[in-house]
Design a protein around this motif. Structure first.
Motif, PDB file in Angstrom:
ATOM      1  N   PHE A   1       0.828  -1.211   0.000  1.00 54.63           N
ATOM      2  CA  PHE A   1       0.000   0.000   0.000  1.00 54.63           C
ATOM      3  C   PHE A   1       0.866   1.266   0.000  1.00 54.63           C
ATOM      4  CE2 PHE A   1      -4.001  -1.853   2.327  1.00 54.63           C
ATOM      5  CZ  PHE A   1      -4.038  -2.883   1.404  1.00 54.63           C
ATOM      6  N   HIS A   2       1.932   1.212   0.789  1.00 58.74           N
ATOM      7  CA  HIS A   2       2.747   2.406   0.987  1.00 58.74           C
ATOM      8  C   HIS A   2       3.247   2.960  -0.339  1.00 58.74           C
ATOM      9  CE1 HIS A   2       5.680   5.174   2.617  1.00 58.74           C
ATOM     10  NE2 HIS A   2       6.637   4.560   1.935  1.00 58.74           N
ATOM     11  N   HIS A   3       3.938   2.134  -1.125  1.00 57.98           N
ATOM     12  CA  HIS A   3       4.492   2.692  -2.362  1.00 57.98           C
ATOM     13  C   HIS A   3       3.451   2.803  -3.467  1.00 57.98           C
ATOM     14  CE1 HIS A   3       5.249  -1.667  -3.129  1.00 57.98           C
ATOM     15  NE2 HIS A   3       4.982  -1.346  -4.365  1.00 57.98           N
ATOM     16  N   LEU A   4       2.454   1.914  -3.469  1.00 61.50           N
ATOM     17  CA  LEU A   4       1.433   2.004  -4.524  1.00 61.50           C
ATOM     18  C   LEU A   4       0.637   3.298  -4.422  1.00 61.50           C
ATOM     19  CD1 LEU A   4       0.082  -1.664  -4.697  1.00 61.50           C
ATOM     20  CD2 LEU A   4       1.827  -0.567  -6.117  1.00 61.50           C
ATOM     21  N   ILE A   5       0.290   3.710  -3.213  1.00 61.35           N
ATOM     22  CA  ILE A   5      -0.427   4.974  -3.033  1.00 61.35           C
ATOM     23  C   ILE A   5       0.499   6.159  -3.289  1.00 61.35           C
ATOM     24  CG2 ILE A   5      -1.637   6.434  -1.349  1.00 61.35           C
ATOM     25  CD1 ILE A   5      -2.678   3.839  -0.048  1.00 61.35           C
ATOM     26  N   ASN A   6       1.751   6.026  -2.852  1.00 66.35           N
ATOM     27  CA  ASN A   6       2.713   7.112  -3.053  1.00 66.35           C
ATOM     28  C   ASN A   6       3.033   7.369  -4.515  1.00 66.35           C
ATOM     29  OD1 ASN A   6       3.577   8.576  -0.795  1.00 66.35           O
ATOM     30  ND2 ASN A   6       4.699   6.821   0.005  1.00 66.35           N
ATOM     31  N   TYR A   7       2.823   6.388  -5.373  1.00 67.34           N
ATOM     32  CA  TYR A   7       3.122   6.564  -6.798  1.00 67.34           C
ATOM     33  C   TYR A   7       2.204   7.595  -7.457  1.00 67.34           C
ATOM     34  CZ  TYR A   7       6.120   2.353  -6.943  1.00 67.34           C
ATOM     35  OH  TYR A   7       7.131   1.431  -6.767  1.00 67.34           O
ATOM     36  N   ALA A   8       1.112   7.954  -6.804  1.00 71.28           N
ATOM     37  CA  ALA A   8       0.197   8.952  -7.363  1.00 71.28           C
ATOM     38  C   ALA A   8       0.750  10.357  -7.094  1.00 71.28           C
ATOM     39  CB  ALA A   8      -1.195   8.809  -6.750  1.00 71.28           C
ATOM     40  N   GLN A   9       0.849  11.148  -8.129  1.00 69.50           N
ATOM     41  CA  GLN A   9       1.388  12.500  -7.989  1.00 69.50           C
ATOM     42  C   GLN A   9       0.493  13.347  -7.097  1.00 69.50           C
ATOM     43  OE1 GLN A   9       1.429  14.954 -11.525  1.00 69.50           O
ATOM     44  NE2 GLN A   9       3.367  15.913 -10.945  1.00 69.50           N
ATOM     45  N   GLY A  10       1.125  14.008  -6.123  1.00 72.01           N
ATOM     46  CA  GLY A  10       0.373  14.887  -5.238  1.00 72.01           C
ATOM     47  C   GLY A  10      -0.193  14.200  -4.015  1.00 72.01           C
ATOM     48  N   ILE A  11       0.119  12.900  -3.836  1.00 72.73           N
ATOM     49  CA  ILE A  11      -0.365  12.142  -2.683  1.00 72.73           C
ATOM     50  C   ILE A  11       0.834  11.674  -1.871  1.00 72.73           C
ATOM     51  CG2 ILE A  11      -1.852  10.251  -1.912  1.00 72.73           C
ATOM     52  CD1 ILE A  11      -3.214  12.335  -3.760  1.00 72.73           C
ATOM     53  N   MET A  12       0.793  11.845  -0.574  1.00 68.63           N
ATOM     54  CA  MET A  12       1.887  11.421   0.290  1.00 68.63           C
ATOM     55  C   MET A  12       1.376  10.420   1.315  1.00 68.63           C
ATOM     56  SD  MET A  12       4.522  13.720   2.593  1.00 68.63           S
ATOM     57  CE  MET A  12       3.536  13.830   4.083  1.00 68.63           C
ATOM     58  N   HIS A  13       2.006   9.260   1.361  1.00 64.54           N
ATOM     59  CA  HIS A  13       1.620   8.201   2.302  1.00 64.54           C
ATOM     60  C   HIS A  13       2.830   7.860   3.151  1.00 64.54           C
ATOM     61  CE1 HIS A  13       0.940   4.101   3.767  1.00 64.54           C
ATOM     62  NE2 HIS A  13      -0.362   4.305   3.606  1.00 64.54           N
ATOM     63  N   ILE A  14       2.671   7.867   4.470  1.00 60.47           N
ATOM     64  CA  ILE A  14       3.754   7.542   5.395  1.00 60.47           C
ATOM     65  C   ILE A  14       3.253   6.490   6.380  1.00 60.47           C
ATOM     66  CG2 ILE A  14       5.245   8.439   7.247  1.00 60.47           C
ATOM     67  CD1 ILE A  14       5.246  11.113   5.808  1.00 60.47           C
ATOM     68  N   GLY A  15       4.129   5.569   6.760  1.00 59.99           N
ATOM     69  CA  GLY A  15       3.780   4.591   7.778  1.00 59.99           C
ATOM     70  C   GLY A  15       2.903   3.471   7.255  1.00 59.99           C
ATOM     71  N   GLN A  16       2.591   2.538   8.157  1.00 63.18           N
ATOM     72  CA  GLN A  16       1.777   1.387   7.799  1.00 63.18           C
ATOM     73  C   GLN A  16       0.887   1.015   8.974  1.00 63.18           C
ATOM     74  OE1 GLN A  16       4.697  -1.531   6.636  1.00 63.18           O
ATOM     75  NE2 GLN A  16       4.996  -0.628   4.624  1.00 63.18           N
ATOM     76  N   ARG A  17       0.103  -0.024   8.771  1.00 60.55           N
ATOM     77  CA  ARG A  17      -0.792  -0.516   9.809  1.00 60.55           C
ATOM     78  C   ARG A  17      -1.653   0.612  10.379  1.00 60.55           C
ATOM     79  NH1 ARG A  17       1.966  -5.308  13.444  1.00 60.55           N
ATOM     80  NH2 ARG A  17       2.124  -6.858  11.774  1.00 60.55           N
ATOM     81  N   ASN A  18      -1.654   0.769  11.709  1.00 58.85           N
ATOM     82  CA  ASN A  18      -2.490   1.810  12.317  1.00 58.85           C
ATOM     83  C   ASN A  18      -1.701   3.069  12.663  1.00 58.85           C
ATOM     84  OD1 ASN A  18      -1.094   0.451  14.310  1.00 58.85           O
ATOM     85  ND2 ASN A  18      -2.688   0.715  15.861  1.00 58.85           N
ATOM     86  N   ILE A  19      -0.517   3.214  12.027  1.00 61.68           N
ATOM     87  CA  ILE A  19       0.227   4.471  12.168  1.00 61.68           C
ATOM     88  C   ILE A  19       0.380   5.142  10.792  1.00 61.68           C
ATOM     89  CG2 ILE A  19       1.472   3.811  14.264  1.00 61.68           C
ATOM     90  CD1 ILE A  19       3.906   3.182  12.475  1.00 61.68           C
ATOM     91  N   MET A  20      -0.469   4.742   9.851  1.00 58.13           N
ATOM     92  CA  MET A  20      -0.404   5.323   8.513  1.00 58.13           C
ATOM     93  C   MET A  20      -0.814   6.799   8.541  1.00 58.13           C
ATOM     94  SD  MET A  20      -3.749   5.908   7.419  1.00 58.13           S
ATOM     95  CE  MET A  20      -3.712   5.722   5.667  1.00 58.13           C
ATOM     96  N   TRP A  21      -0.324   7.530   7.556  1.00 59.14           N
ATOM     97  CA  TRP A  21      -0.592   8.970   7.479  1.00 59.14           C
ATOM     98  C   TRP A  21      -0.724   9.322   6.011  1.00 59.14           C
ATOM     99  CZ3 TRP A  21       3.586  13.188   8.860  1.00 59.14           C
ATOM    100  CH2 TRP A  21       2.995  14.460   8.826  1.00 59.14           C
ATOM    101  N   LEU A  22      -1.837   9.929   5.643  1.00 61.31           N
ATOM    102  CA  LEU A  22      -2.092  10.298   4.250  1.00 61.31           C
ATOM    103  C   LEU A  22      -2.247  11.804   4.142  1.00 61.31           C
ATOM    104  CD1 LEU A  22      -2.860   8.960   1.375  1.00 61.31           C
ATOM    105  CD2 LEU A  22      -5.198   9.584   2.022  1.00 61.31           C
ATOM    106  N   ARG A  23      -1.545  12.401   3.184  1.00 56.42           N
ATOM    107  CA  ARG A  23      -1.712  13.830   2.897  1.00 56.42           C
ATOM    108  C   ARG A  23      -2.005  13.982   1.406  1.00 56.42           C
ATOM    109  NH1 ARG A  23       2.483  17.881   5.604  1.00 56.42           N
ATOM    110  NH2 ARG A  23       0.678  18.768   6.648  1.00 56.42           N
TER     111      ARG A  23
END
Length: 734
Positions: free
Chosen positions: A413-435
């Motif tokens: 999930f981490h890198h697949l979501i991050n591959y979208a331009q303008g989307i930032m994903h950090i962390g995993q499990r229940n410490i994930m962070w999406l901007r």
């Protein structure tokens, strides 16, 4: 080769060597022959010179012989009346060009230490980064190993229109290429054009502004040389091996915009030595016959809307791009992009709100393939600056799917979501962070598209085990809490499963030869208690990878007869390693630093090595930039450990392995560790304290020195004696 191009390249080479030698004479008078020279924080000296000639340029005085070599390489200017075979003289002129430019840039670092930022990304007031240090190089090298970066474009100059420049850069990013930028055209440079269009530049987005002049092209070629030295097992001075390695493995090309000067011709001729062709938008003579390069050497008059595809075609790159139907650009080049405060539209998780992500396997009839549901406010329903709770629940089904595969797929999930331009994903499990950035919202990006990404890419990458994928996204707190409770129970069960496994309980280990494209003799053996040295692959990952791709880099190995339990040697493992390393490595120890240690490719998280005076082991992580008690920084140590070599006393290890019961068991394990950087000690404190209690030394971590205690063996020894460290009373390991 075209007489016009050859003449211009040779003229340019003479100008560049003259300029560099003049700069050298000035520096020699000012600083003296013993003044140190180097590209900051690199173990490769001046990498082109080091790789081609085997000459470590350490001081200004060392440059004298290199300039003599430049003069030997420089052919005389091409006569109007005499026709010669032009290719060889032009290639020699190009090589002399790079030697001279590399010395010129090294002197620039002496005269103006702050000319380049020497950082991974631009600073507020400067964007020219200069040569990549070894921390950046090894961090990015893994992307060339695993194929997420098939090559790079070395750009000279820029299109005049910022929109065109941005479009070309974006197309290169979407092809997963790195973009190395140099020089200017009519006072304009590529990084400034990209910044005008709101692009983020730096290593994190693969838009790398190396330098404002053509001489900075040596940073791109030097990067390629270091790849061969660090990962390919090529020795310094093996110029033929280095050139062939890069032609066959490091796919790169030069892209030139605007009028081509003699100096640019000289740099282009130099790049051809490595098999890197030049593609230009300008009306210059072409060199179409094949020879040194895979296909054509120089192709010109290419329209801007065709230049990326033409470059890829001419270089012979095979780029696989998966088109995801979302309103923003998508690809690995955007993984390092940051959504900063001024660009922020929406964020979820990260301590601001509840956030959780989970992948679980279901029965076939319970999953509707392609179903993406969003329950709660969509991105388009909220105001700028909003914070929403978020749960991403992916349910999969497949005849080959196993519960052991769930965390491997979830980790994507981490890198697949991050591959979208303008989307930032950090962390995993229940410490994930999406901007989510404002630009992505303006283009129409929604939570629904995260579901589309995960559905499409999981099918694409794991089709061998998945038949159905459905995605449920919740942005209302009560539903997020429901998923969170399910996730916590699932996480606990997974951790217990892996935690209960031991090397003794399993008869099968797994290999990892993913990095053999760069280090042909390297074979990593992954056991339940010994995670791969890159930290990215554990035993379950190896098992999942084999199930997904039976002919891939992760193969099962039957341990066979135990040869030495303490060292961690088995007959079956040795036989596999000897075959997989093509006879270069005959036996390996899973648990020893001193006896037959495992090889490394260069992608390790940490390095362990002996401190003989202290009768102990020090560990240094990649992020630590300072000196160590071994007398070497991480970068120097890494040069000794990588390349698929067996180096007793030096070993690449993962952070996770340090807390394993099998960590360097043959040398006494954790009790033998006497020094590590404070940041690493704190990062692993909880896990190491648990291990120390098991060893009967609960305060062991406080006995381990760090850089605040000292960075020499003498300082460390005094600390160990004061604390009564157990290593001092252990049997000598060397």
């Amino acid at each position: 080769m075209s007489k016009i191009i050859c003449s211009a390249a040779i003229r340019g080479a003479h100008k560049i060597v003259d300029m560099a030698e003049e700069k050298y004479e000035e520096a020699l008078k000012k600083y003296g022959p013993e003044h140190e020279v180097a590209f900051p924080n690199t173990a490769y000296y001046l990498p082109i010179i080091y790789s081609m000639l085997g000459a470590p340029v350490k001081q200004l005085g060392d440059m004298k012989e290199i300039f003599q070599e430049c003069r030997r390489l420089l052919p005389p200017p091409v006569s109007e009346n005499v026709w010669l075979p032009y290719l060889a003289p032009a290639l020699d002129a190009g090589m002399a060009t790079f030697f001279a430019e590399e010395m010129f840039e090294a002197i620039r670092y002496i005269e103006d230490p702050d000319f380049y930022t020497k950082t991974e990304d631009p600073t507020d007031d400067r964007f020219w980064l200069g040569a990549a240090d070894d921390v950046i190089f090894r961090k990015r090298g893994v992307e060339f190993v695993d194929g997420t970066a098939p090559g790079f474009a070395a750009i000279l100059g820029t299109p005049a229109d910022p929109e065109t420049a941005s479009k070309i850069a974006l197309e290169l990013q979407e092809k997963n290429l790195y973009i190395f930028m140099h020089d200017q055209t009519d006072g304009l440079n590529m990084p400034e054009q990209l910044l005008k269009q709101g692009n983020q530049i730096g290593w994190s987005t693969r838009l790398v502004p190396f330098g404002p002049t053509y001489t900075s092209a040596v940073f791109a070629i030097g990067f390629a040389c270091r790849v061969a030295l660090a990962f390919g097992g090529i020795k310094p001075g093996d110029y033929k091996g280095n050139l062939l390695y890069n032609k066959d493995r490091t796919f790169a090309f030069v892209m030139a915009f605007g009028p081509v000067s003699d100096e640019w011709y000289a740099n282009a001729a130099g790049a051809i030595n490595w098999g890197f062709p030049t593609i230009s938008d300008w009306d210059i003579p072409e060199v179409l016959p094949t020879g040194i390069c895979t296909y054509e050497h120089v192709v010109s008059r290419v329209p801007h809307d065709e230049i990326v595809q033409k470059s890829i075609e001419v270089r012979g790159l095979k780029v696989t791009v998966s088109k995801i139907d979302i309103p923003v650009a998508y690809g690995p080049a955007f993984e390092g992009e940051r959504v900063r405060k001024d660009d922020l539209f929406l964020e979820c998780g990260g301590g601001r709100t509840l956030g959780v992500e989970l992948l679980v396997s279901k029965e076939m009839e319970e999953v509707q393939d392609g179903l993406v549901t969003v329950e709660g406010p969509e991105m388009t329903d909220v105001e700028e600056g909003a914070k929403l709770p978020l749960a991403i629940l992916v349910e999969v089904a497949g005849r080959q799917m196993q519960s052991d595969f769930e965390p491997i797929l979830e980790r994507q999930f981490h890198h697949l979501i991050n591959y979208a331009q303008g989307i930032m994903h950090i962390g995993q499990r229940n410490i994930m962070w999406l901007r989510v950035g404002k630009a992505a919202i303006e283009k129409g990006f929604k939570f629904e598209h995260i579901g589309r990404i995960l559905h499409g890419k999981l099918h694409q990458d794991f089709g061998a085990i998945l038949d159905k994928v459905q995605v449920k996204i919740y942005t209302v707190e009560d539903k997020v809490k429901e998923v969170l409770e399910l996730a916590k129970a699932t996480y606990a069960a997974r951790d217990e499963r892996l935690g209960s496994m031991t090397d003794e309980s399993e008869d099968i280990f797994y290999s990892c030869t993913l990095c053999q494209s760069f280090a042909p003799s390297h074979v990593c053996v992954i056991t339940p208690e010994r995670v791969g040295m890159c930290g990215a692959y554990n035993w379950l990952d190896g098992k999942a990878s084999y199930e997904i791709n039976p002919t891939g880099p992760n193969q099962p190995i039957e341990k066979g007869e135990c040869i030495d339990e303490n060292l961690g040697q088995w007959k079956g493992i040795n036989e596999f390693v000897q075959k997989a390393s093509r006879g270069k490595v005959s036996q390996v120890s899973a648990y020893s630093l001193m006896v037959d240690p495992m090889t490394a490719c260069g992608c390790f998280e940490c390095i362990a090595t002996m401190l003989p005076m202290c009768n102990g082991i020090m560990i240094v992580n990649r992020d630590y930039m300072g000196m160590t008690p071994s007398g070497m920084k991480f970068t120097t140590l890494a040069g000794m450990v990588g390349g698929g070599n067996v180096t007793p006393g030096f070993l690449g290890v993962s952070k996770h392995y340090i807390g394993s019961r099998k960590f360097l068991k043959a040398e006494g394990g954790l009790k033998r560790v006497v020094w590590m950087p404070k940041s690493l000690k704190e990062e692993l404190r909880e896990r190491l304290e648990e291990r120390a209690k098991e060893e009967g030394i609960p305060d062991l971590l406080d006995m381990i020195a760090d850089e605040e205690v000292g960075t020499t063996e003498e300082e460390v020894l005094a600390f160990l004696q004061e604390k009564g460290h157990p290593a001092l009373s252990m049997e000598a390991a060397v």
